[in-house]
Each structure stands twice: as structure tokens, then as C-alpha cells.
Write a protein that holds these residues in place. Structure first.
Motif, PDB file in Angstrom:
ATOM      1  N   ARG A 140      -0.548   9.391   1.487  1.00 17.51           N
ATOM      2  CA  ARG A 140      -0.545   7.774   0.657  1.00 17.51           C
ATOM      3  C   ARG A 140       1.377   7.285   1.268  1.00 17.51           C
ATOM      4  NH1 ARG A 140      -3.887   8.954  -3.571  1.00 17.51           N
ATOM      5  NH2 ARG A 140      -2.553   8.494  -4.596  1.00 17.51           N
ATOM      6  N   GLN A 141       1.355   7.995   0.910  1.00 12.61           N
ATOM      7  CA  GLN A 141       3.057   7.000   1.000  1.00 12.61           C
ATOM      8  C   GLN A 141       3.474   7.200   2.211  1.00 12.61           C
ATOM      9  OE1 GLN A 141       5.413   5.437  -0.948  1.00 12.61           O
ATOM     10  NE2 GLN A 141       3.551   5.365  -1.936  1.00 12.61           N
ATOM     11  N   LYS A 144       2.331   2.396   8.678  1.00 11.64           N
ATOM     12  CA  LYS A 144       2.018   1.060   8.627  1.00 11.64           C
ATOM     13  C   LYS A 144       2.738  -0.468   8.366  1.00 11.64           C
ATOM     14  CE  LYS A 144      -3.381   2.149   6.966  1.00 11.64           C
ATOM     15  NZ  LYS A 144      -4.108   1.819   5.747  1.00 11.64           N
ATOM     16  N   SER A 162       1.229   4.851   4.392  1.00 14.42           N
ATOM     17  CA  SER A 162       1.844   3.011   3.876  1.00 14.42           C
ATOM     18  C   SER A 162       2.707   2.839   4.840  1.00 14.42           C
ATOM     19  CB  SER A 162       1.782   3.247   2.404  1.00 14.42           C
ATOM     20  OG  SER A 162       2.908   3.610   2.091  1.00 14.42           O
TER      21      SER A 162
END
Length: 355
Positions: free
Chosen positions: A104-105, A111, A108
Motif C-alpha cells: 500500500r505504501q 500514485k 501510494s
């Protein structure tokens, strides 16, 4: 659909618990260590072996079956990876919620990088590709920190701010209406990058001054009751303290703030110490009360202090709850059209550069 949070030892575990309770999701919590704080938060905290212990898999599967677990939220990366392998091998009747914390990190920041690089192209176009224009790394850092501060300035507006500061002259940077500090943080970063000057926030942070009288919007009326203004003032300072330096605030209404700013170049506060201003404005962001009278008054007063080449940012020029900023902006463009070097609308705000 019962969800197991394991290991329930992190802040993200508590965040998931709060969200689950709001949506009525049944939650069971477990950990490999006894934590009284977590046990108090969850009501009950079951103990399971460490994932490295012999027999963990069998005990874990038995526990999940006994509790009717269908979903597992694993906020620790090593546990998530272990359970991912266990599920693939045993094919039990439950699944993991979300991807690994590490994934997820990474995603993120992928993005964030894409967002910053796209914004950077716009920034460079507006800045005529001057050498001192901020990098996409700067843009990413600004977006990353701004996203941690509550506020209504969207990414398009913040990108436009990054662009216009590249052509701002020397002078003071002023914001009328700062709320929790989202946009003033961005302005402070940019003022420091371009060595423009001191940054000043003017906002009483009070229910009385935030009331919009030009609109009968029930949504706005409800919003006025949502804030704890003591917490709001504290949160503002907390959000800005890590970036302090040549920044201060006046906790008063705009009209009174202008009098203080005009007659006393030094501003003092317990949080940010002493900052001396020039009394000449290079960039001003007007985002206080949106009633026509108040926006007009802000412009009549503060714009008398503009230096040549200054930028004016009029927030919510396009606003669904009223037309105060729009009317003031149009009047300003018409009356001073000979002085306008550049004007555009981005992120609902009107940006004007005067010659």
C-alpha cells in the motif's frame, strides 16, 4: 461477516476498528502479546502464538473457525505476508482485507509521483520553464503534507499556487482565512523556496465570523456547528509548527488584522515568536467569509498594499453556495483591467497577476 484484526497492536488497527463500528461490522481482535490499552479499546483481546511459533498455523485456523471469521485485517507487513501464504496453501473460508501495508505504501507513492509529475508539467508551462521553478519532488512533498491537513483547497488549486509563486515579486505573503492551515502551509513552503518574504495568516477562527449571511444554504448552517474552535486553533498551530520560520498569524477579523498589519510590521505569537513584515504584499489568498460585503471589503483594504507584479488568489470564485467571490472577482477584473497582466481560473479559484 466477522472480521479478525490481527495483530491488534497498531494505530491502524484502532482506525480499522473505528471504521468497522461505524458501518456495523462485527470485529474480533487478537494479538501475540497482552496489551491493556488495546484490550480496553476492543473490549476483548484474544491471545495467539507468534507466527514463527511451531503450531501457529493450526491454532490460528482453529481460532478463526471457532469465531466464524470471514475476513482478516493484518496491519503488520510480516503477518500479512505469512497469512497470505497460509491462505494460498490451506484455502480456508476467509480472506485478507486489503493488500500488504508495504504494498500500500509503495502504491501510494507511485500514485503521488504520477500526480506530482503531471502537476509539474502545468507548473513549468505557467512558469515559462524558469530555472528556479520547483521540481516534481517539491510538488510531491507539498501534496503529501497538504493531504494530512484538513481543508477544501483541491489539488488543482494547489498546483496553480505552485505555478504562480514562480513569478511572484518580493514581499509579504498573506492569507485571509486559513482554517486548519492546508493552503497556508503550501504558501509557506513556496515563499521559502522562492525567498519571497514573510508569511502571515489572518483568521479569527470563530463561529461568528464564519457565518455566511448571503446564502440560506442548510448545508452551510449545519457546518457552522461542527467545529470545536478551541481545538481548531490548536490544530492550526500544530499543523504549521513543523514548518515554522518567517511565519506568523493574527487571530482576529480581517478588518482589524489589516489595521494591525498596516501600522505594526512586527507580529508576535506564543507559537511562532516574532516575525517582521514589510507591509507590502507579493501574494495574497483571500479565503475568509464569502459574503459579498466581506470579500469586497477584504479586497478594498488588502489590495492597496500590493507591490507591482503581485498575485491575488480569490478563493471560490466558482462556488455552489453563493456568488460573493464571483461578483467581487468580476468587478475587480473590470475596474482594473488595464493593470491585469494575467488572469485564469483553476480549482474554483481566480488567479490575477497585476502589472
Amino acid at each position: 461477516m466477522t472480521t479478525l484484526i490481527f495483530p491488534a497492536i497498531t494505530q491502524s488497527a484502532l482506525d480499522y476498528l473505528d471504521a468497522a463500528r461505524r458501518r456495523g461490522e462485527q470485529v474480533v481482535a487478537a494479538s501475540s502479546i497482552h496489551d491493556p490499552h488495546m484490550e480496553n479499546a476492543f473490549g476483548k483481546l484474544s491471545l495467539l502464538p507468534y507466527i514463527y511459533d511451531e503450531g501457529f498455523s493450526q491454532q490460528f485456523l482453529a481460532f478463526a473457525s471457532s469465531q466464524g471469521i470471514k475476513r482478516i485485517y493484518a496491519p503488520v507487513a510480516s503477518v500479512h505476508a505469512f497469512l497470505e501464504t497460509l491462505i494460498a496453501k490451506e484455502k480456508p473460508g476467509f480472506q485478507l482485507v486489503d493488500s500488504s501495508p508495504i504494498r500500500r505504501q509503495v502504491e501510494s507513492y507511485r500514485k503521488l509521483r504520477a500526480k506530482a509529475q503531471e502537476a509539474h508539467r502545468f507548473i513549468c508551462d505557467c512558469a515559462d520553464n524558469i530555472p528556479s521553478a520547483i521540481s516534481w519532488f517539491d510538488a510531491a512533498a507539498i501534496f503529501r503534507q497538504a493531504d494530512t491537513i484538513y481543508g477544501e483547497s483541491n489539488s488543482d488549486k494547489l498546483t496553480a499556487m505552485m505555478a504562480v509563486f514562480s513569478s511572484a515579486p518580493k514581499g509579504d505573503v498573506i492569507e485571509i482565512g486559513s482554517l486548519m492551515g492546508k493552503s497556508i502551509f503550501v504558501m509557506q513552503y513556496l515563499a521559502r523556496h522562492y525567498l519571497i518574504g514573510g508569511v502571515l495568516s489572518v483568521d479569527p477562527l470563530s463561529a461568528k465570523t464564519s457565518t455566511q449571511n448571503d446564502t440560506a444554504s442548510e448545508a452551510l448552517a449545519v457546518m457552522d456547528t461542527q467545529w470545536d474552535y478551541t481545538i481548531l486553533r490548536e490544530a492550526f498551530a500544530i499543523n504549521l509548527l513543523p514548518f515554522s520560520g518567517n511565519f506568523n498569524y493574527l487571530r482576529m477579523e480581517s478588518e482589524r488584522g489589516f489595521e494591525v498589519y498596516s501600522h505594526n510590521p512586527k507580529v508576535n505569537s506564543s507559537h511562532f515568536g516574532d516575525v517582521t513584515y514589510t507591509g507590502k504584499i507579493a501574494v495574497i489568498h483571500i479565503d475568509g467569509n464569502h459574503d459579498f460585503y466581506q470579500v469586497n471589503k477584504d479586497c478594498e483594504q488588502w489590495l492597496t498594499r500590493l507591490v507591482p507584479g503581485a498575485w491575488v488568489i480569490l478563493d471560490d470564485y466558482i462556488w455552489s453556495h453563493g456568488d460573493g467571490p464571483h461578483r467581487v472577482g468580476n468587478t475587480l477584473l473590470e475596474k482594473r483591467k488595464k493593470d491585469v497582466e494575467r488572469a485564469f481560473v483553476c480549482g474554483k479559484a481566480l488567479f490575477i497577476k497585476f502589472r
